[in-house]
Enzyme design. Structure first.
Site, mmCIF file in Angstrom:
data_model
loop_
_atom_site.group_PDB
_atom_site.id
_atom_site.type_symbol
_atom_site.label_atom_id
_atom_site.label_comp_id
_atom_site.label_asym_id
_atom_site.label_seq_id
_atom_site.Cartn_x
_atom_site.Cartn_y
_atom_site.Cartn_z
ATOM 1 N N GLY A 25 9.865 -4.271 8.090
ATOM 2 C CA GLY A 25 8.923 -5.019 7.263
ATOM 3 C C GLY A 25 9.086 -4.626 5.814
ATOM 4 N N LYS A 26 8.473 -5.341 4.922
ATOM 5 C CA LYS A 26 8.461 -4.956 3.508
ATOM 6 C C LYS A 26 7.370 -5.729 2.804
ATOM 7 C CE LYS A 26 11.160 -2.291 0.887
ATOM 8 N NZ LYS A 26 12.015 -1.235 1.438
ATOM 9 N N GLY A 27 6.875 -5.163 1.728
ATOM 10 C CA GLY A 27 5.882 -5.865 0.929
ATOM 11 C C GLY A 27 6.152 -5.639 -0.532
#
Ligand code: GLU
Length: 420
Positions: A109-111
């Site tokens: 994931g990444k934000g």
């Protein structure tokens, strides 16, 4: 993010291209490709923040879960003016393969939030972080998706996310983020883990190539968390760091920069600027310095087809995510440069994030020696796994790492099967 004169480089296109190369080399079934190539879930949020002037400014934020076949989504949050949806999708995709390469039970994931934290006060940063955390709250959680620091995000920012999440739940939830301050369930060794992992994989590469670390010339592009720690550890191992840069300046000293002093200078002034006993050079000159070990530790697309021909190193250790473009890869391969690909080289950070999450979930904490010894074991084993594919299948190191990562995710997807 730099771009070639001809066409801007989109990190997500690079991520898709690297997936296709690995999938083709593995002879991966089309059905599995359809299941694992693209992000599972994408969230885009508006983040209105009251600035210190009283004015409300709207920022844009993202959280992408690329794949959760092997475990909860895992990956950092980036605060940078260049953050955009495609960059976050690319970074989330790389996290999936990275977690699989080091064989920890997480997906990718990444934000990120498009902003310039260097121009924001602590109060503005806190309000932005809490509003962003609230907006992505339905997606995150210790069993679902666990954020961590990335470019320009810090343990303090992780503490605000932990607090925002916990206040909403009504009880403290330490395992919702990693890279927290030690006083809040952070792990000893996490802050240095990315640079330490870069160090371990660099040592393994030197051993493989028969290069002596003692006296080896090192150049570090980007002097943030990963770059400065890797420089410090290599310097302590008697390598000579002849060049270093940050977003403002590039420095050179043929006899070696005094790394402990340079780190202190950066801590005191916020930049490498004004450091004595070094010559100022251009960023392009820095990347073309003759050395044994070049560590791009800043952002994507630092080494492109434009500047790759001038690169003059034996090893490239990708402390950053995606610092070398596919065209540059081909040029560097032809030149015989040995690459430690990002999803292996910088995986020390997420590995110790995993240790932090395990400690939080068990409410039982390890000492720093334990953490570092476990990290060393994971990094040297993963390096050996990738190197074996590189030599057995006669493929370059990036393809070898992607093949390992993709094959592990593919196998998990195959045994889980397609729901419903
Ligand atoms: N942002 C780091 C990375 O790109 C760390 C991610 C994590 O610890 O979850 O690997």
């Amino acid at each position: 993010m730099s771009a070639t004169a001809t066409k801007p480089i989109n990190a997500y296109d690079v991520a898709l291209e690297n997936f296709d190369l690995a999938a083709n080399a593995l002879g991966l079934d089309d059905n599995i490709r359809a299941m694992i190539k693209y992000p599972e879930r994408i969230l885009c949020v508006s983040v209105p923040v009251r600035m210190d002037t009283g004015k409300i400014v709207r920022f844009e934020g993202y959280r992408v879960q690329h794949n959760t076949m092997r475990g909860p989504a895992k990956g950092g949050i980036r605060y940078h003016p260049n953050v955009n949806m495609d960059e976050v999708k690319a970074l989330a995709t790389w996290m999936t393969w990275k977690c699989a390469v080091v064989n920890i039970p997480f997906g990718g994931g990444k934000g990120g939030v498009t902003c310039n934290p260097k121009e924001m006060s602590m109060g503005e940063l806190e309000r932005m972080t809490r509003r962003y955390a609230t907006s992505i709250l339905p997606l995150i959680g210790p069993e679902k998706d666990i954020p961590a620091p990335d470019v320009y995000t810090t343990p303090q920012i992780m503490a605000w996310i932990m607090d925002t999440y916990s206040m909403n739940k009504g009880y403290p939830v330490h395992g919702v983020v990693t890279g927290k301050p030690i006083s809040l369930g952070g792990s000893l060794g996490r802050n240095e883990a990315t640079g330490r992992g870069v160090y371990f994989t660099t040592l393994s590469s030197c051993e493989h190539l028969g290069i002596l670390v003692k006296g080896a010339r090192v150049v570090v592009q980007g002097f943030g968390n990963a770059g400065s720690v890797a420089a410090h550890l290599l310097d302590s191992a008697s390598a000579i760091v002849i060049g270093a840069s940050d977003s403002r300046i590039a420095l050179y000293n043929r006899n070696g920069l005094d790394i402990p002093k340079l780190i202190m200078h950066k801590e005191r002034t916020g930049s490498l600027k004004g450091f004595p006993a070094a010559e100022e050079i251009t960023p392009e000159e820095l990347l073309s310095l003759e050395c044994e070990i070049l560590i791009p530790a800043a952002l994507e697309n630092a080494i492109t087809e434009e500047n790759a021909p001038a690169v003059h190193t034996k090893i490239i250790a990708e402390a950053a995510n995606g610092p070398v473009t596919p065209e540059a890869d081909r040029i560097l391969n032809q030149k015989g440069v040995f690459l430690i690909p990002d999803i292996l080289c910088n995986a020390g950070g997420v590995t110790v994030s995993y240790f932090e999450w395990v400690q939080d979930e068990n409410h039982l904490f390890w000492d720093e020696q334990d953490v570092n010894a476990k990290l060393e074991k994971v990094m040297t084993r993963s390096f050996a796994d990738v190197l074996r594919i590189h030599t057995d299948k006669k493929v370059d190191m990036r393809l070898a790492a992607n093949m390992l990562g993709v094959s592990r995710v593919a196998e998990a997807s195959r045994v889980r099967g397609l729901y419903p």
